[in-house]
Structures are given as C-alpha cells and as structure tokens.
Design a protein around this motif. Sequence first.
Motif, PDB file in Angstrom:
ATOM      1  N   PRO A  83     -43.442   1.134  12.759  1.00 13.04           N
ATOM      2  CA  PRO A  83     -43.341   0.424  10.788  1.00 13.04           C
ATOM      3  C   PRO A  83     -42.396   1.369  10.260  1.00 13.04           C
ATOM      4  CG  PRO A  83     -45.388   0.961  12.334  1.00 13.04           C
ATOM      5  CD  PRO A  83     -44.017   1.747  13.136  1.00 13.04           C
ATOM      6  N   PRO A  84     -41.668   1.113   8.682  1.00 13.24           N
ATOM      7  CA  PRO A  84     -40.315   1.540   7.916  1.00 13.24           C
ATOM      8  C   PRO A  84     -41.336   2.938   7.505  1.00 13.24           C
ATOM      9  CG  PRO A  84     -40.607  -1.073   8.008  1.00 13.24           C
ATOM     10  CD  PRO A  84     -41.529  -0.603   8.236  1.00 13.24           C
ATOM     11  N   PRO A  85     -41.172   3.816   7.467  1.00  8.89           N
ATOM     12  CA  PRO A  85     -41.540   4.757   6.424  1.00  8.89           C
ATOM     13  C   PRO A  85     -40.755   4.783   5.277  1.00  8.89           C
ATOM     14  CG  PRO A  85     -39.534   5.978   8.010  1.00  8.89           C
ATOM     15  CD  PRO A  85     -39.964   4.468   8.815  1.00  8.89           C
ATOM     16  N   LEU A  86     -41.746   5.740   4.590  1.00 10.20           N
ATOM     17  CA  LEU A  86     -41.839   6.155   2.971  1.00 10.20           C
ATOM     18  C   LEU A  86     -41.331   7.097   2.835  1.00 10.20           C
ATOM     19  CD1 LEU A  86     -44.724   3.887   2.136  1.00 10.20           C
ATOM     20  CD2 LEU A  86     -43.076   2.916   1.663  1.00 10.20           C
ATOM     21  N   GLU A  87     -40.809   7.203   1.501  1.00 11.34           N
ATOM     22  CA  GLU A  87     -39.870   8.552   1.090  1.00 11.34           C
ATOM     23  C   GLU A  87     -38.925   9.381   1.852  1.00 11.34           C
ATOM     24  OE1 GLU A  87     -40.031   8.944  -2.222  1.00 11.34           O
ATOM     25  OE2 GLU A  87     -41.185   7.909  -3.168  1.00 11.34           O
ATOM     26  N   ARG A  88     -38.610   8.108   2.744  1.00  9.40           N
ATOM     27  CA  ARG A  88     -38.003   9.463   4.002  1.00  9.40           C
ATOM     28  C   ARG A  88     -36.697   8.928   4.013  1.00  9.40           C
ATOM     29  NH1 ARG A  88     -41.478  10.287   7.700  1.00  9.40           N
ATOM     30  NH2 ARG A  88     -40.965   9.218   9.413  1.00  9.40           N
ATOM     31  N   GLU A  89     -34.987  10.106   4.359  1.00  8.67           N
ATOM     32  CA  GLU A  89     -33.976   8.934   4.068  1.00  8.67           C
ATOM     33  C   GLU A  89     -33.727   8.664   5.201  1.00  8.67           C
ATOM     34  OE1 GLU A  89     -30.205  11.861   3.817  1.00  8.67           O
ATOM     35  OE2 GLU A  89     -30.771  12.049   2.163  1.00  8.67           O
ATOM     36  N   LEU A  90     -33.435   7.321   5.468  1.00 10.64           N
ATOM     37  CA  LEU A  90     -33.293   6.952   7.097  1.00 10.64           C
ATOM     38  C   LEU A  90     -31.640   6.861   6.654  1.00 10.64           C
ATOM     39  CD1 LEU A  90     -35.999   4.694   6.460  1.00 10.64           C
ATOM     40  CD2 LEU A  90     -35.891   6.752   7.740  1.00 10.64           C
ATOM     41  N   GLU A  91     -30.840   6.984   7.867  1.00  5.79           N
ATOM     42  CA  GLU A  91     -29.836   6.583   8.567  1.00  5.79           C
ATOM     43  C   GLU A  91     -29.583   4.835   8.540  1.00  5.79           C
ATOM     44  OE1 GLU A  91     -26.125   7.994  11.646  1.00  5.79           O
ATOM     45  OE2 GLU A  91     -28.442   8.255  11.797  1.00  5.79           O
ATOM     46  N   VAL A  92     -28.527   4.802   8.289  1.00  2.65           N
ATOM     47  CA  VAL A  92     -27.713   3.312   8.368  1.00  2.65           C
ATOM     48  C   VAL A  92     -26.537   3.586   9.142  1.00  2.65           C
ATOM     49  CG1 VAL A  92     -25.803   1.092   6.169  1.00  2.65           C
ATOM     50  CG2 VAL A  92     -28.449   2.568   5.530  1.00  2.65           C
ATOM     51  N   ALA A  93     -26.450   2.945  10.063  1.00  3.07           N
ATOM     52  CA  ALA A  93     -25.729   2.695  10.771  1.00  3.07           C
ATOM     53  C   ALA A  93     -25.101   1.757  11.239  1.00  3.07           C
ATOM     54  CB  ALA A  93     -26.164   3.113  12.650  1.00  3.07           C
ATOM     55  N   LEU A  94     -23.900   0.973  10.353  1.00  3.03           N
ATOM     56  CA  LEU A  94     -23.062  -0.879  10.353  1.00  3.03           C
ATOM     57  C   LEU A  94     -22.095  -0.848  11.040  1.00  3.03           C
ATOM     58  CD1 LEU A  94     -23.425  -2.585   8.822  1.00  3.03           C
ATOM     59  CD2 LEU A  94     -21.410  -1.784   6.608  1.00  3.03           C
ATOM     60  N   GLU A  95     -21.610  -1.735  12.164  1.00  5.25           N
ATOM     61  CA  GLU A  95     -20.881  -2.000  12.892  1.00  5.25           C
ATOM     62  C   GLU A  95     -19.749  -2.500  12.312  1.00  5.25           C
ATOM     63  OE1 GLU A  95     -21.078  -1.136  16.387  1.00  5.25           O
ATOM     64  OE2 GLU A  95     -23.346  -1.031  16.207  1.00  5.25           O
ATOM     65  N   LEU A  96     -18.275  -1.582  12.766  1.00  3.97           N
ATOM     66  CA  LEU A  96     -17.239  -1.535  11.727  1.00  3.97           C
ATOM     67  C   LEU A  96     -16.479  -3.057  11.402  1.00  3.97           C
ATOM     68  CD1 LEU A  96     -14.965   0.703  13.911  1.00  3.97           C
ATOM     69  CD2 LEU A  96     -16.047   0.870  11.684  1.00  3.97           C
ATOM     70  N   ASP A  97     -17.290  -4.003  12.524  1.00  6.76           N
ATOM     71  CA  ASP A  97     -17.196  -5.746  11.508  1.00  6.76           C
ATOM     72  C   ASP A  97     -17.661  -5.908  11.018  1.00  6.76           C
ATOM     73  OD1 ASP A  97     -19.692  -6.341  13.229  1.00  6.76           O
ATOM     74  OD2 ASP A  97     -18.684  -7.300  14.681  1.00  6.76           O
ATOM     75  N   GLY A  98     -19.009  -5.207  10.419  1.00  7.49           N
ATOM     76  CA  GLY A  98     -20.179  -6.000   9.236  1.00  7.49           C
ATOM     77  C   GLY A  98     -21.443  -6.675   9.803  1.00  7.49           C
ATOM     78  N   THR A  99     -20.682  -7.441  11.218  1.00  7.18           N
ATOM     79  CA  THR A  99     -22.170  -8.652  11.351  1.00  7.18           C
ATOM     80  C   THR A  99     -23.372  -7.854  12.017  1.00  7.18           C
ATOM     81  OG1 THR A  99     -21.011  -8.601  13.691  1.00  7.18           O
ATOM     82  CG2 THR A  99     -20.620  -9.796  11.934  1.00  7.18           C
ATOM     83  N   GLU A 100     -23.474  -5.936  12.459  1.00  3.84           N
ATOM     84  CA  GLU A 100     -24.710  -5.659  13.190  1.00  3.84           C
ATOM     85  C   GLU A 100     -25.110  -4.503  12.058  1.00  3.84           C
ATOM     86  OE1 GLU A 100     -24.966  -5.236  16.823  1.00  3.84           O
ATOM     87  OE2 GLU A 100     -24.299  -7.995  17.271  1.00  3.84           O
ATOM     88  N   VAL A 101     -26.501  -4.088  12.125  1.00  7.99           N
ATOM     89  CA  VAL A 101     -26.526  -2.652  11.488  1.00  7.99           C
ATOM     90  C   VAL A 101     -27.829  -2.211  12.007  1.00  7.99           C
ATOM     91  CG1 VAL A 101     -27.648  -3.264   9.439  1.00  7.99           C
ATOM     92  CG2 VAL A 101     -26.899  -1.236   9.113  1.00  7.99           C
ATOM     93  N   GLU A 102     -27.755  -0.709  11.511  1.00  5.07           N
ATOM     94  CA  GLU A 102     -29.459  -0.510  12.462  1.00  5.07           C
ATOM     95  C   GLU A 102     -29.839   0.159  11.332  1.00  5.07           C
ATOM     96  OE1 GLU A 102     -29.403   0.398  17.722  1.00  5.07           O
ATOM     97  OE2 GLU A 102     -29.310   1.828  16.386  1.00  5.07           O
ATOM     98  N   LEU A 103     -30.671   0.867  11.498  1.00  2.00           N
ATOM     99  CA  LEU A 103     -31.075   0.983  10.093  1.00  2.00           C
ATOM    100  C   LEU A 103     -32.881   2.732  10.846  1.00  2.00           C
ATOM    101  CD1 LEU A 103     -32.083   2.139   7.075  1.00  2.00           C
ATOM    102  CD2 LEU A 103     -34.185   0.498   7.454  1.00  2.00           C
ATOM    103  N   ARG A 104     -32.111   4.046  11.520  1.00  2.00           N
ATOM    104  CA  ARG A 104     -32.763   5.317  11.563  1.00  2.00           C
ATOM    105  C   ARG A 104     -33.425   6.161  11.220  1.00  2.00           C
ATOM    106  NH1 ARG A 104     -26.606   5.695  14.844  1.00  2.00           N
ATOM    107  NH2 ARG A 104     -26.998   3.877  16.159  1.00  2.00           N
ATOM    108  N   ASP A 105     -34.461   6.666  11.887  1.00  2.00           N
ATOM    109  CA  ASP A 105     -35.407   7.547  11.493  1.00  2.00           C
ATOM    110  C   ASP A 105     -35.028   8.961  12.518  1.00  2.00           C
ATOM    111  OD1 ASP A 105     -36.965   8.844  10.027  1.00  2.00           O
ATOM    112  OD2 ASP A 105     -38.826   8.436  11.026  1.00  2.00           O
TER     113      ASP A 105
END
Length: 233
Positions: free
Chosen positions: A38-60
């Motif tokens: 479940p995506p948390p609310l009102e909390r800073e989440l880290e964005v990890a984008l692959e160098l080629d721009g085709t994949e990304v992760e959102l991390r808590d």
Amino acid sequence: MIIPRRYNGPPDSANGGYTCGLVAGLLGGTAEVTLRRPPPLERELEVALELDGTEVELRDGDAVVAEGRVVEWELEVPAPVSVEEAEAASRRYSGFEAHAYETCFTCGPARDDGLGVYAGPVEGRPGVVASPWTPAGEVRPEIVWAALDCPSGWAVDDFQREGILLGRMAAHLLRLPEAGEPHVVLGWRIGEDGRKRYAGSALFTKEGDLVASARSTWLVPARLTGRDPAPAA
C-alpha cells in the motif's frame, strides 16, 4: 515524491490509480505499474530511475512500494455508452449501498472533493460498468489514471467493495480530457485466475471518442475467498 493525503484510496494509503499515474509520469510514456505494498501518504518516497529511463522503483526506505516499466500498448476497447446511459448506470452504483473505502478519492461517496466516478452496471451489457465524469480544474495525467482505476475494480468486484485491491495497472493516454466537458468512464471484466481479477477501463468524450484506456489486475484478499494467498501481481 510525497503523495498528499487528499489522494487516498483506502483510508490510510494512496489511491492505486493515482499512484500508478505518478510512477508512469516518471517514465514519460505508456507504462505498466505494479504495486508491491500500500502506497503511504504524506511520507517522502525515494524514486530510483534506471539510466535508460524504461524502469523505475518507488521506495519507502528499504521497501519497494511500486515498480514501473515502459510497455507497448494493445487493448481491445468495447463500444462506449452515451452520457445519458452512463448517468443511468451510475444511479445503480453498488458503492452507494456498501463500500469498504467510502472516502476513496475516485469513487468514495463520502467525499465532496473527489472525482465522483460512481460506475454502475450498464443495462444490457453484462460485466460492463459506466459513470459520467466531468473533469475540473487542472487535469493532470495521474488524475486520469485515478479516474480509470476504480471503474475497472467495480467491474470485477463480486464482493461489493469489501477489500479488493489494485495490484497492477497499465494505461495509455491519447490526450488529456478537456476540463468542464462531460466524459464517460467505462469499466469491463476481462477474466480471472484464482484471486486475480483482470479488467479494462476507458475514458471517452461525450461524442464517443476514445481519450485513454487502461488494463488492471485486482487482487481479492484471501479472507474473502478462503483460498490460499495468490502470488504477487
């Protein structure tokens, strides 16, 4: 990335479609997003984008909240319904009677600042639900994703919104809808596999022109079926 509390789905987590739209926006094109928790609310989440721009992760912290990837688009979209037919369908919206997430940003009847997308069954079209929707204000891509989210869930929710949750969503936006103009959101059942429910959704202008479409995988909690847990989406 921080998801404001306004954009909730369940009371204490973000709306799945809105979150998927935010993640897709990081990729800049048609994308598929898998929600891992479940995506948390009102909390800073880290964005990890692959160098080629085709994949990304959102991390808590160390936990992966969502994974996105660029995909090719193919989806068979059924014929639209008129605004009048969508209005009639919306009056049959099951969520008016029972709703596990009555404050959901997209479809919660307890909200006066949400999207008000109340998708009910279309007469003569089994497995299809529809709702009128008139976008207001600044219409961002993630708002369109949110509007496409819940109608697909109501199309496959045999449990009257007792806890079915979005597991994966992919969407293709042809353009953004025009604010202040009536539109129709359609949701339809595609199939199922164990506790997974597959559905589609689409946004049309009042003239029946396609604006955006999406395909979704919904997960039915084991407590509602008595079955063993399904693998992650």
